[in-house]
Design an enzyme around this catalytic site. Sequence first.
Site, PDB file in Angstrom:
ATOM      1  N   HIS A 151      66.643 -44.129  68.533  1.00 47.44           N
ATOM      2  CA  HIS A 151      66.975 -44.966  69.701  1.00 47.44           C
ATOM      3  C   HIS A 151      67.920 -44.208  70.638  1.00 47.44           C
ATOM      4  CE1 HIS A 151      68.179 -48.757  71.805  1.00 47.44           C
ATOM      5  NE2 HIS A 151      69.346 -48.128  71.880  1.00 47.44           N
ATOM      6  N   GLU A 152      68.899 -43.536  70.073  1.00 45.94           N
ATOM      7  CA  GLU A 152      69.857 -42.781  70.906  1.00 45.94           C
ATOM      8  C   GLU A 152      69.172 -41.582  71.577  1.00 45.94           C
ATOM      9  OE1 GLU A 152      72.682 -43.948  71.767  1.00 45.94           O
ATOM     10  OE2 GLU A 152      72.556 -45.641  70.398  1.00 45.94           O
ATOM     11  N   HIS A 155      67.417 -42.674  74.634  1.00 46.11           N
ATOM     12  CA  HIS A 155      68.248 -42.820  75.842  1.00 46.11           C
ATOM     13  C   HIS A 155      68.318 -41.477  76.586  1.00 46.11           C
ATOM     14  CE1 HIS A 155      69.654 -46.907  75.707  1.00 46.11           C
ATOM     15  NE2 HIS A 155      70.221 -46.789  74.527  1.00 46.11           N
ATOM     16  N   GLU A 203      67.619 -50.583  77.183  1.00 44.55           N
ATOM     17  CA  GLU A 203      67.611 -50.818  75.727  1.00 44.55           C
ATOM     18  C   GLU A 203      66.192 -51.007  75.210  1.00 44.55           C
ATOM     19  OE1 GLU A 203      69.813 -50.149  73.852  1.00 44.55           O
ATOM     20  OE2 GLU A 203      71.424 -50.086  75.316  1.00 44.55           O
TER      21      GLU A 203
END
Length: 285
Positions: A151-152, A155, A203
């Site tokens: 997930h990071e 980003h 997100e």
Amino acid sequence: MLNPFSSLSRHYRRLLVYPLLSVFMAVSLVVATPQVSQGIPLFEIFLRGIQIIQLSSISDNQEVQLGKQINQQLVRREIRLNRNEQINRYVEQIGEQLAKVSERTEIPYTFQVVDNDSVNAFATMGGFVYVNTGLIKEADNEAELASVMAHEIAHIVGRHALNQMKQMAIANGVAAVAGLDRNVAIQLGVELALRRPNSRKDELEADRIGLENLTQAGYAPYGMVSFMEKLLKSGGSVPEFLSTHPATPQRINALEQAINPNTAYVGDGLDEIAYQNQIRPLLRK
Ligand code: ZN
């Protein structure tokens, strides 16, 4: 027969009107962009407009350089890194496995462990990913930890911090951040990494890209859902990772719809005993 002069003059009129129109449009665009700040000389507004464009067209190399400086500032002033070799090697190895099958392989990635018991992870531009020891301990297995790291990474793939920085610069009328005033850009980057929540749209995008990345790297996709559910159910205070990442039930919903139920548990990283062995140095504390 038509008067040849009338059509000629129409032709000339058109020739004149188009350049004039485009000049008007260019001027109104330049004036409209930084309109938030009042009473600034037109020349300066013009300059600021140019700088914002530079920030949005920053090269990979410039982004990595800026990321390095933000990282330096974070490590020096804001966070304490965990130096345990086994833990760092383990997190790096998971990160590299994810990064090499991510949608952005042209930049180097740096994975670091933060000595902090709150359940949190974050990232900054240029490939820098941070995971708290608290989050590593909270995860039940490698797939769950990898899901947060994916997930990071997402980003970074989506250039979310860069876009946030651009928006903040415009909103605050401090568009000098846009590449020229490096120190302000670094401070803004630190602030974004630690204290500014991402937008709901970012997100959801990071979840979507991260889930794909997680699956590509061979992990069981359900790790992403099970970790979020675990944090939601744990009750008490909402973990930092979720409080700065809004709309958790909707995120879980979107993930569940994106995952094929037949292959949700197919893949690596579900062995809890193996995971406990890997993170033992943290559990001993
Ligand atoms: Zn996020």
